[in-house]
Design an enzyme around this catalytic site. Structure first.
Site, PDB file in Angstrom:
ATOM      1  N   ASP A  69       0.819  -1.211   0.000  1.00 44.89           N
ATOM      2  CA  ASP A  69       0.000   0.000   0.000  1.00 44.89           C
ATOM      3  C   ASP A  69       0.853   1.262   0.000  1.00 44.89           C
ATOM      4  O   ASP A  69       0.478   2.273  -0.598  1.00 44.89           O
ATOM      5  CB  ASP A  69      -0.923   0.006   1.223  1.00 44.89           C
ATOM      6  CG  ASP A  69      -2.190  -0.797   0.994  1.00 44.89           C
ATOM      7  OD1 ASP A  69      -2.370  -1.318  -0.128  1.00 44.89           O
ATOM      8  OD2 ASP A  69      -3.002  -0.908   1.929  1.00 44.89           O
ATOM      9  N   TYR A 181      -3.742   4.059  10.187  1.00 47.57           N
ATOM     10  CA  TYR A 181      -3.307   4.598  11.474  1.00 47.57           C
ATOM     11  C   TYR A 181      -4.500   5.001  12.346  1.00 47.57           C
ATOM     12  O   TYR A 181      -4.520   4.762  13.560  1.00 47.57           O
ATOM     13  CB  TYR A 181      -2.399   5.796  11.211  1.00 47.57           C
ATOM     14  CG  TYR A 181      -1.502   6.206  12.355  1.00 47.57           C
ATOM     15  CD1 TYR A 181      -1.672   5.708  13.645  1.00 47.57           C
ATOM     16  CD2 TYR A 181      -0.470   7.123  12.142  1.00 47.57           C
ATOM     17  CE1 TYR A 181      -0.852   6.093  14.676  1.00 47.57           C
ATOM     18  CE2 TYR A 181       0.364   7.518  13.176  1.00 47.57           C
ATOM     19  CZ  TYR A 181       0.166   7.000  14.443  1.00 47.57           C
ATOM     20  OH  TYR A 181       0.993   7.392  15.466  1.00 47.57           O
ATOM     21  N   GLN A 238       5.062   8.653   5.655  1.00 44.53           N
ATOM     22  CA  GLN A 238       6.372   9.216   5.325  1.00 44.53           C
ATOM     23  C   GLN A 238       6.606  10.491   6.126  1.00 44.53           C
ATOM     24  O   GLN A 238       5.787  11.408   6.101  1.00 44.53           O
ATOM     25  CB  GLN A 238       6.450   9.534   3.822  1.00 44.53           C
ATOM     26  CG  GLN A 238       6.180   8.343   2.919  1.00 44.53           C
ATOM     27  CD  GLN A 238       7.238   7.270   3.044  1.00 44.53           C
ATOM     28  OE1 GLN A 238       8.433   7.557   3.027  1.00 44.53           O
ATOM     29  NE2 GLN A 238       6.803   6.028   3.171  1.00 44.53           N
TER      30      GLN A 238
END
Length: 309
Positions: A69, A181, A238
């Site tokens: 993903d 998340y 990131q």
């Protein structure tokens, strides 16, 4: 369909050569042009043409993401200025976005060439991070440095103050990102068909302690308060900024920012539902494998083999 150009987006560290070799052999048979970023030229056969990074998406008709993903999200972010359909080939561990397993690749490429696929539109978060414009297809998160206090920030919606957070992390997600998340932090699962923004605190100590679900028309502003711990800012996992103790993140919702190739939407949905159900099982993958009948374990082993050329 006319001769097409495929841009390859590679996982940054995994060995993708078996999959790339399969695509290159198929492309040679069908006279399809393949391109890759210049920095990845050593990871692909000579038949794949290297191009500058900013030309990979603009010069391609479709993109093929090879990884999990995270790789898929990177391909979608790169194509935001000029969205191109992205086919995901699965080399990851779970993968909610990717659809094609390596053994299925030759048949999937044939269908791609014949135009036998649908395109699934994805929205993103358009974010202003202390003056820098970034996009997130899953989420943007403000995360504390371990041992240095808590993320302390105010929440404003359409310039009206809602309250404040004091927590380990603040996660703002799209509906597609609600399984990532935000879900791990205790947030709700939001249907991908819904236009919404979810703000979820992780391990809240005080202030707002539950998820807030907002309309896609509402603008979100998170502003660090004096005394907040140094904060890292992640976009789709990131890190784009680290150590911030002041500043604000403004977040809006952008529709139709990314296009994902779907070959079998019903089957993909079934797989996604199964993966979601496995998230709440406290078992390791090898433990789950042992629960399967012997014939299914053999089938799973065959699917993990390299793709046919």
């Amino acid at each position: 369909m006319d001769r097409i150009r495929l841009g390859l987006v590679l996982h940054p560290t995994r060995d993708v050569s078996p999959v790339v070799d399969t695509i290159a052999a198929w492309a040679e048979r069908h006279q399809v042009e393949l391109t890759v970023r210049e920095q990845d030229r050593q990871r692909v056969p000579e038949s794949v043409r290297p191009v500058p990074e900013d030309q990979l998406t603009t010069g391609a008709d479709l993109l093929v993401s090879i990884g999990g993903d995270g790789t898929m999200l990177g391909a979608l972010r790169a194509a935001v200025p000029d969205p191109k359909p992205v086919l995901g080939v699965h080399l990851g561990k779970l993968g909610f976005l990717v659809e094609v397993e390596p053994p299925e690749l030759p048949a999937a490429l044939d269908r791609l060439l014949a135009g036998e696929y649908t395109v699934e539109s994805h929205s993103c978060l358009a974010c202003d991070v202390c003056g820098d414009d970034v996009v997130a297809f899953n989420d943007i998160a403000l995360i504390r440095r371990p041992g240095q206090g808590f993320v302390t920030a105010t929440l404003a919606v359409n310039e009206q103050q809602y309250g404040y957070y004091r927590c380990d992390a603040l996660v703002v997600s799209t509906p597609s990102g609600s399984t990532a998340y935000s879900y791990a932090a205790g947030g709700p699962l939001i249907s991908p068909a819904t236009r919404a923004v979810v703000v979820t605190p992780s391990a809240p100590m005080s202030g707002i302690s539950r998820s807030v679900v907002l309309s896609s028309d509402e603008r979100v502003r998170l502003e660090l308060r004096p005394g907040s711990a140094p904060v890292a800012i992640e976009v789709d996992g990131q890190v784009i900024r680290d150590g911030s103790t002041s500043g604000a993140v403004d977040i809006g919702y952008r529709t139709d920012a990314g296009l994902v190739v779907r070959l079998d939407p019903a089957r993909y949905q079934e797989r996604s539902q199964l993966k979601l159900s496995l998230l709440d099982l406290p078992l390791l993958p090898e433990q789950l494998r042992e629960l399967l009948p012997e014939n299914l374990r053999r089938q799973l082993g065959r699917r993990e083999q390299p793709p046919p050329r």
